[in-house]
Design a protein around this motif. Structure first.
Motif, PDB file in Angstrom:
ATOM      1  N   GLU A  94       1.051  -1.235   0.417  1.00 46.53           N
ATOM      2  CA  GLU A  94      -0.368   0.321  -0.343  1.00 46.53           C
ATOM      3  C   GLU A  94       0.787   1.478  -0.038  1.00 46.53           C
ATOM      4  O   GLU A  94       0.627   2.197  -0.500  1.00 46.53           O
ATOM      5  N   HIS A  95       2.369   0.694   0.567  1.00 41.02           N
ATOM      6  CA  HIS A  95       2.816   2.087   0.684  1.00 41.02           C
ATOM      7  C   HIS A  95       3.986   2.469   0.049  1.00 41.02           C
ATOM      8  O   HIS A  95       5.142   2.955   0.452  1.00 41.02           O
ATOM      9  N   PHE A  96       3.633   1.437  -1.203  1.00 44.52           N
ATOM     10  CA  PHE A  96       5.114   1.104  -2.131  1.00 44.52           C
ATOM     11  C   PHE A  96       5.236   2.577  -2.337  1.00 44.52           C
ATOM     12  O   PHE A  96       4.320   3.158  -2.830  1.00 44.52           O
ATOM     13  N   PRO A  97       6.957   3.391  -2.468  1.00 44.72           N
ATOM     14  CA  PRO A  97       7.060   4.760  -2.448  1.00 44.72           C
ATOM     15  C   PRO A  97       7.697   5.474  -4.233  1.00 44.72           C
ATOM     16  O   PRO A  97       7.375   6.108  -4.650  1.00 44.72           O
ATOM     17  N   GLY A  98       7.746   4.077  -5.044  1.00 49.72           N
ATOM     18  CA  GLY A  98       8.126   4.313  -6.387  1.00 49.72           C
ATOM     19  C   GLY A  98       9.445   4.395  -6.504  1.00 49.72           C
ATOM     20  O   GLY A  98      10.553   4.169  -5.855  1.00 49.72           O
ATOM     21  N   LEU A  99       9.768   5.388  -7.492  1.00 49.08           N
ATOM     22  CA  LEU A  99      11.293   5.313  -7.681  1.00 49.08           C
ATOM     23  C   LEU A  99      12.044   6.608  -6.188  1.00 49.08           C
ATOM     24  O   LEU A  99      11.225   7.601  -5.959  1.00 49.08           O
ATOM     25  N   VAL A 100      12.935   6.064  -5.739  1.00 50.38           N
ATOM     26  CA  VAL A 100      13.919   6.758  -4.589  1.00 50.38           C
ATOM     27  C   VAL A 100      14.953   7.611  -4.652  1.00 50.38           C
ATOM     28  O   VAL A 100      15.489   6.941  -5.875  1.00 50.38           O
ATOM     29  N   GLU A 106      18.467   7.983  -8.292  1.00 49.23           N
ATOM     30  CA  GLU A 106      16.905   7.847  -8.383  1.00 49.23           C
ATOM     31  C   GLU A 106      16.796   5.740  -8.717  1.00 49.23           C
ATOM     32  O   GLU A 106      17.236   5.773 -10.294  1.00 49.23           O
ATOM     33  N   GLU A 107      16.783   5.557  -8.274  1.00 49.24           N
ATOM     34  CA  GLU A 107      15.975   3.952  -8.475  1.00 49.24           C
ATOM     35  C   GLU A 107      14.933   2.922  -7.577  1.00 49.24           C
ATOM     36  O   GLU A 107      14.053   3.922  -6.407  1.00 49.24           O
ATOM     37  N   PRO A 108      14.157   2.132  -8.271  1.00 51.44           N
ATOM     38  CA  PRO A 108      12.615   1.161  -6.981  1.00 51.44           C
ATOM     39  C   PRO A 108      13.681   0.929  -5.971  1.00 51.44           C
ATOM     40  O   PRO A 108      14.172   0.705  -5.609  1.00 51.44           O
ATOM     41  N   PRO A 109      13.365   0.785  -4.892  1.00 49.93           N
ATOM     42  CA  PRO A 109      12.629   0.603  -3.145  1.00 49.93           C
ATOM     43  C   PRO A 109      12.987  -0.686  -3.040  1.00 49.93           C
ATOM     44  O   PRO A 109      11.553  -2.034  -3.024  1.00 49.93           O
ATOM     45  N   TYR A 110      14.272  -1.117  -3.557  1.00 48.63           N
ATOM     46  CA  TYR A 110      14.318  -2.903  -3.385  1.00 48.63           C
ATOM     47  C   TYR A 110      14.739  -3.090  -2.016  1.00 48.63           C
ATOM     48  O   TYR A 110      14.732  -4.664  -1.722  1.00 48.63           O
ATOM     49  N   THR A 111      15.072  -1.913  -1.184  1.00 47.73           N
ATOM     50  CA  THR A 111      15.317  -2.939  -0.504  1.00 47.73           C
ATOM     51  C   THR A 111      14.080  -1.657   1.457  1.00 47.73           C
ATOM     52  O   THR A 111      13.639  -0.567   0.717  1.00 47.73           O
ATOM     53  N   PHE A 112      14.110  -2.015   2.111  1.00 47.14           N
ATOM     54  CA  PHE A 112      13.523  -1.136   3.752  1.00 47.14           C
ATOM     55  C   PHE A 112      14.128  -0.361   3.163  1.00 47.14           C
ATOM     56  O   PHE A 112      13.601   1.256   4.406  1.00 47.14           O
ATOM     57  N   ALA A 113      15.392  -0.225   3.915  1.00 49.29           N
ATOM     58  CA  ALA A 113      16.164   0.893   3.278  1.00 49.29           C
ATOM     59  C   ALA A 113      15.660   1.971   2.346  1.00 49.29           C
ATOM     60  O   ALA A 113      15.675   3.793   2.813  1.00 49.29           O
ATOM     61  N   ARG A 164      12.827  -7.840   4.819  1.00 52.98           N
ATOM     62  CA  ARG A 164      12.682  -9.818   4.771  1.00 52.98           C
ATOM     63  C   ARG A 164      11.204  -9.121   3.870  1.00 52.98           C
ATOM     64  O   ARG A 164      11.692  -9.645   2.390  1.00 52.98           O
ATOM     65  N   LEU A 165      10.457  -8.581   4.128  1.00 49.38           N
ATOM     66  CA  LEU A 165       8.775  -8.932   3.089  1.00 49.38           C
ATOM     67  C   LEU A 165       9.351  -7.696   1.958  1.00 49.38           C
ATOM     68  O   LEU A 165       8.442  -7.994   0.871  1.00 49.38           O
ATOM     69  N   VAL A 166      10.212  -6.496   2.156  1.00 51.41           N
ATOM     70  CA  VAL A 166      10.196  -5.647   0.747  1.00 51.41           C
ATOM     71  C   VAL A 166      11.278  -6.697  -0.590  1.00 51.41           C
ATOM     72  O   VAL A 166      10.625  -6.825  -1.478  1.00 51.41           O
ATOM     73  N   LYS A 167      12.361  -7.784  -0.058  1.00 54.71           N
ATOM     74  CA  LYS A 167      12.597  -8.410  -0.688  1.00 54.71           C
ATOM     75  C   LYS A 167      11.980  -9.001  -1.705  1.00 54.71           C
ATOM     76  O   LYS A 167      11.962  -9.420  -3.141  1.00 54.71           O
ATOM     77  N   GLN A 168      10.712 -10.131  -0.961  1.00 57.32           N
ATOM     78  CA  GLN A 168       9.942 -10.533  -0.908  1.00 57.32           C
ATOM     79  C   GLN A 168       9.363  -9.803  -2.129  1.00 57.32           C
ATOM     80  O   GLN A 168       8.320 -11.413  -3.422  1.00 57.32           O
TER      81      GLN A 168
END
Length: 217
Positions: A94-100, A106-113, A164-168
């Motif tokens: 729901e809170h996927f931020p898009g490009l960060v 600027e890149e996709p949110p591959y990690t929780f960082a 873990r969930l963001v990686k998955q």
């Protein structure tokens, strides 16, 4: 070492999907307009929904940390029986931020960082959190109560679970896109096990972009 890590993540993803799939996704009949006998038995997995909010505090299940990324229900409250990992998985989407902006690019949110680098926006309740990572963690408590005395431990466990969930999330998106494409466009059913060894072209992937990131390039 990198190959071993990839295999470990994939094995963990498969196990987590088996345990929590019902919490994060629900089966839906194939797209409208495919009502012929050839496609009526094909099902697609759609994004599940979060429990209706607001939930009075006394009706939220009380939970406590259990291990490094797990949780146990200390007290049921009757409002819902959803798993913490399922709710968290939906909040991450729901809170996927898009490009960060991350590490000066600027890149996709591959990690929780990456979520921690994404600014939050004020919601309908007037709340604004320091970033998307804090938003995801804070909103978990719209659905659960924390057992007293576990505040510090809970934040550590919650952060690890979100990582873990963001990686998955990214791994799952590829597998689910393959399943959805075959169901929607080829009227064939593909299992997750089969999808892991299959591929789509870029054009095919773009036809089945997950709804939680469809607004982002």
């Amino acid at each position: 070492m990198e190959d071993e890590e990839d295999e470990r993540v994939e094995d963990e993803e498969e196990r987590e999907e088996d345990e929590d799939g019902e919490e994060e996704e629900v089966e839906e009949e194939a797209a409208a307009g495919s009502a012929s006998s050839d496609t009526s038995s094909v099902y697609l997995r759609g994004l599940a929904s979060l429990p209706t909010r607001p939930i009075p505090s006394y009706r939220r299940p009380k939970i406590a940390p259990d291990g490094e990324t797990g949780w146990m229900v200390v007290e049921s409250a009757g409002c819902h029986t959803r798993k913490v990992s399922g709710i968290l998985g939906l909040l991450v989407k729901e809170h996927f931020p898009g490009l960060v902006q991350f590490a000066e690019r600027e890149e996709p949110p591959y990690t929780f960082a990456h979520y921690a680098n994404a600014p939050d926006a004020t919601d309908l309740l007037g709340r604004t959190f320091p970033n998307k990572a804090e938003r995801v963690k804070a909103e978990l408590w719209n659905f659960f109560r924390l057992q007293e005395g576990f505040e510090d431990t809970a934040d550590v466990v919650l952060t690890k679970a979100c990582k873990r969930l963001v990686k998955q999330l990214h791994y799952e998106a590829r597998v689910q896109a393959i399943i959805t494409y075959h169901g929607s466009y080829l009227a064939t059913k593909v299992t997750k096990k089969e999808a892991r060894d299959m591929a789509l072209t870029k054009e095919e992937f773009m036809k089945v972009v997950p709804c939680w990131c469809s607004g982002d390039p």
